[in-house]
Design a protein around this motif. Sequence first.
Motif, PDB file in Angstrom:
ATOM      1  N   HIS A 168      -3.468 -49.385 108.317  1.00  0.00           N
ATOM      2  CA  HIS A 168      -2.464 -48.885 107.381  1.00  0.00           C
ATOM      3  C   HIS A 168      -1.928 -50.086 106.613  1.00  0.00           C
ATOM      4  N   VAL A 169      -1.727 -49.912 105.321  1.00  0.00           N
ATOM      5  CA  VAL A 169      -1.161 -50.990 104.515  1.00  0.00           C
ATOM      6  C   VAL A 169       0.139 -50.475 103.911  1.00  0.00           C
ATOM      7  N   VAL A 170       1.191 -51.264 104.017  1.00  0.00           N
ATOM      8  CA  VAL A 170       2.458 -50.954 103.356  1.00  0.00           C
ATOM      9  C   VAL A 170       2.616 -51.986 102.250  1.00  0.00           C
ATOM     10  N   TYR A 171       2.842 -51.549 101.012  1.00  0.00           N
ATOM     11  CA  TYR A 171       2.934 -52.530  99.929  1.00  0.00           C
ATOM     12  C   TYR A 171       3.961 -52.097  98.891  1.00  0.00           C
ATOM     13  N   LEU A 172       4.327 -53.041  98.038  1.00  0.00           N
ATOM     14  CA  LEU A 172       5.344 -52.790  97.018  1.00  0.00           C
ATOM     15  C   LEU A 172       4.736 -52.948  95.633  1.00  0.00           C
ATOM     16  N   GLU A 173       5.181 -52.101  94.715  1.00  0.00           N
ATOM     17  CA  GLU A 173       4.840 -52.271  93.298  1.00  0.00           C
ATOM     18  C   GLU A 173       6.150 -52.423  92.561  1.00  0.00           C
ATOM     19  N   ARG A 174       6.285 -53.492  91.787  1.00  0.00           N
ATOM     20  CA  ARG A 174       7.570 -53.712  91.118  1.00  0.00           C
ATOM     21  C   ARG A 174       7.682 -52.799  89.906  1.00  0.00           C
ATOM     22  N   ILE A 175       8.791 -52.093  89.812  1.00  0.00           N
ATOM     23  CA  ILE A 175       8.995 -51.188  88.675  1.00  0.00           C
ATOM     24  C   ILE A 175       9.324 -52.025  87.442  1.00  0.00           C
ATOM     25  N   GLY A 176       8.635 -51.763  86.360  1.00  0.00           N
ATOM     26  CA  GLY A 176       8.847 -52.531  85.132  1.00  0.00           C
ATOM     27  C   GLY A 176       7.909 -53.717  85.013  1.00  0.00           C
ATOM     28  N   GLY A 177       6.961 -53.843  85.924  1.00  0.00           N
ATOM     29  CA  GLY A 177       5.962 -54.913  85.818  1.00  0.00           C
ATOM     30  C   GLY A 177       6.158 -55.984  86.872  1.00  0.00           C
ATOM     31  N   GLU A 178       5.046 -56.565  87.274  1.00  0.00           N
ATOM     32  CA  GLU A 178       5.086 -57.576  88.338  1.00  0.00           C
ATOM     33  C   GLU A 178       5.635 -58.902  87.803  1.00  0.00           C
ATOM     34  N   LEU A 179       6.310 -59.640  88.673  1.00  0.00           N
ATOM     35  CA  LEU A 179       6.726 -61.000  88.343  1.00  0.00           C
ATOM     36  C   LEU A 179       5.542 -61.926  88.610  1.00  0.00           C
ATOM     37  N   PRO A 180       5.505 -63.083  87.926  1.00  0.00           N
ATOM     38  CA  PRO A 180       4.403 -64.009  88.241  1.00  0.00           C
ATOM     39  C   PRO A 180       4.517 -64.487  89.687  1.00  0.00           C
ATOM     40  N   PHE A 181       3.379 -64.668  90.331  1.00  0.00           N
ATOM     41  CA  PHE A 181       3.399 -65.185  91.704  1.00  0.00           C
ATOM     42  C   PHE A 181       2.206 -66.090  91.888  1.00  0.00           C
ATOM     43  N   PRO A 182       2.311 -67.086  92.783  1.00  0.00           N
ATOM     44  CA  PRO A 182       1.153 -67.955  93.014  1.00  0.00           C
ATOM     45  C   PRO A 182       0.073 -67.177  93.769  1.00  0.00           C
ATOM     46  N   VAL A 183      -1.138 -67.174  93.222  1.00  0.00           N
ATOM     47  CA  VAL A 183      -2.240 -66.500  93.913  1.00  0.00           C
ATOM     48  C   VAL A 183      -2.647 -67.352  95.106  1.00  0.00           C
ATOM     49  N   PRO A 184      -2.734 -66.774  96.297  1.00  0.00           N
ATOM     50  CA  PRO A 184      -3.124 -67.573  97.468  1.00  0.00           C
ATOM     51  C   PRO A 184      -4.470 -68.269  97.225  1.00  0.00           C
ATOM     52  N   GLU A 185      -4.525 -69.555  97.566  1.00  0.00           N
ATOM     53  CA  GLU A 185      -5.766 -70.292  97.314  1.00  0.00           C
ATOM     54  C   GLU A 185      -6.836 -69.983  98.343  1.00  0.00           C
ATOM     55  N   ALA A 186      -6.389 -69.529  99.510  1.00  0.00           N
ATOM     56  CA  ALA A 186      -7.362 -69.243 100.575  1.00  0.00           C
ATOM     57  C   ALA A 186      -8.337 -68.164 100.120  1.00  0.00           C
ATOM     58  N   HIS A 187      -9.621 -68.328 100.501  1.00  0.00           N
ATOM     59  CA  HIS A 187     -10.628 -67.306 100.222  1.00  0.00           C
ATOM     60  C   HIS A 187     -10.870 -66.520 101.506  1.00  0.00           C
TER      61      HIS A 187
END
Lengths: 359, 232
Positions: free
Chosen positions: B67-86
Amino acid sequence: MRRAALALAGILLLACSAPAPPPAPPAAGTGGIRGRVGAKPHEGVDAEDLGGGGRYSTHALRDARFVDYDRPGPVAVLLIPAGESLPAAATSSPDVEVRARGTGFRPALVVVPAGGRVRFAAEDDAPHRAYSWSDARPFRGRTIAAGETSTIRFPEPGVVRVFDEYDPRPELTVIVARTAWAAVTDDSGEYAIGDVPAGEYLLRTWHARFPPVEMPIRVKDGRWTRIDVTIGVDGLPSAAAGGPVSAASLPELMRSEIDPAFTYLSFAVHHAGEEEIDPERVGATARRLAVAARGIGRFVPPRNGAEHSAFARLGRELADRVTAAAGGIARGNRREAVRALRLARDSCLGCHERYREEK
Amino acid sequence: MKRPILLLVMTAAVALFPDAAVRSEGNAARPAAGAVEGVVAVDLPEPPPGSATRGAERPDLRRSGPHVVYLERIGGELPFPVPEAHPSISQRDARFRPDFLAIVAGQTVDMPNDDDITHNVFSYSPPRKFDLGLYPKGEKRSVTFDVPGVVNIYCSIHESMNGQILVLPNPHYAVLAAPGRWRIEDVPEGEYTLRTWSRRLPPLERRIRVRAGETLRQTLVLPGRLPEEDEE
């Protein structure tokens, strides 16, 4: 006794699935499409080796099964009308029967016209309970035991994945088609769709593991037309390339793609929207976009209905630009045609994006 | 007999985690961030007798995942650092391992072939269509996923190789191997849609507000609404 009856049923079934005699000629005003859906492996893979499926003898790979390219499994073939008005939905299609048992639902893929029903019948002693959370038809059926049935109606077109609540591993796919002109291939890969009003259609396939194939076809009055289709992984971009897809919320992207307007759009984007238009192939591109424009024209709201719909506006713009391109080709003015097609492609991509937003 | 116990557990969960914001103590989050936490519970009846006699590996919807619980920001996502790990999906014993992965948009997944036989990975899911071609043992190919959505992956040679990658719109998510507790930290304050995603159960969605320095508690009971019906 029961086993003997089953064996007899098996023999009868085999007899029934023997190569069918050529179907009767269709009634006036209608035609039929039939053919075989085959599958093609990657280049470099020996189709001979993969034919017939099969397994490895090593212990670690005991569960590995080859994809059987000779018999890729059931494929749904749908005909989506272009140009004409949609006929009234089928009012009395017979129920489609699906048997529930420990090893899964049989058949594992069925096509039902919108408004049609599936009757689930329990075949072994264990209880079963069908449920789905697909957008097109979330439901939870009754618990059924040996000999009992449960019937579910599918009012909306879409792809509905059905699980058994008491054994959710095996899965049933119900393709709910907007029209009754659809079929699932038999064991030898053959399909036949009869009683289709003559005219222009988009043929679309659905397979559990291979991408859909879409092709414009023509149903000819009073006869059967043979159309063989090949599915496979051809045409997918390499890892470095990306598709022209905009960000949308997850439920949006998970929504069914069987919707006709969306189907025409993906078709157009796939064939004409991704690459630079080749002046040598301007005619072919124009024909594809024309099919898309006609399809979109049929499914966008009328001019006075939803004036504010950007999707509708872009749809009409696309149709106008394709007409301009066709004019250019007719006059032998290739430059004019390419220019109009580039604009048409922009409308097409815009349409695709707006469709996701508005739908 | 199991059902009253499950109900009891759920009641306890609701009592422990009322859906209300409470000040968290000793909050180490950035000033502008809050947290969301809670429980994913599955409310389904015990299968009737007879069904339990079949294979021991039969997944039980009441206990299985992910099961995955996740959030979607209303009005658009804020910039965030993309994890470098592959993160990696290995091809081993003609299986994708793991066969489910949750990542963030922009992240790259490595797909090494750790078998002695040739494999392939392809997808035609709308968020990311690709074909890695055929590649032998020891070789590794990678794919970057820029668009959120569900990406189904397959091998063109082996029918038994099927996997799923859930590409999420931001790093604010939690993955649960089975129903239970979850917590998402460091969420910039604002309005969000809280969503669940499960492989075999319907998604839930709920609008929430995350406030700086606070922990919002949410109990998520699956399968939510599934109309029960039958035409006979």
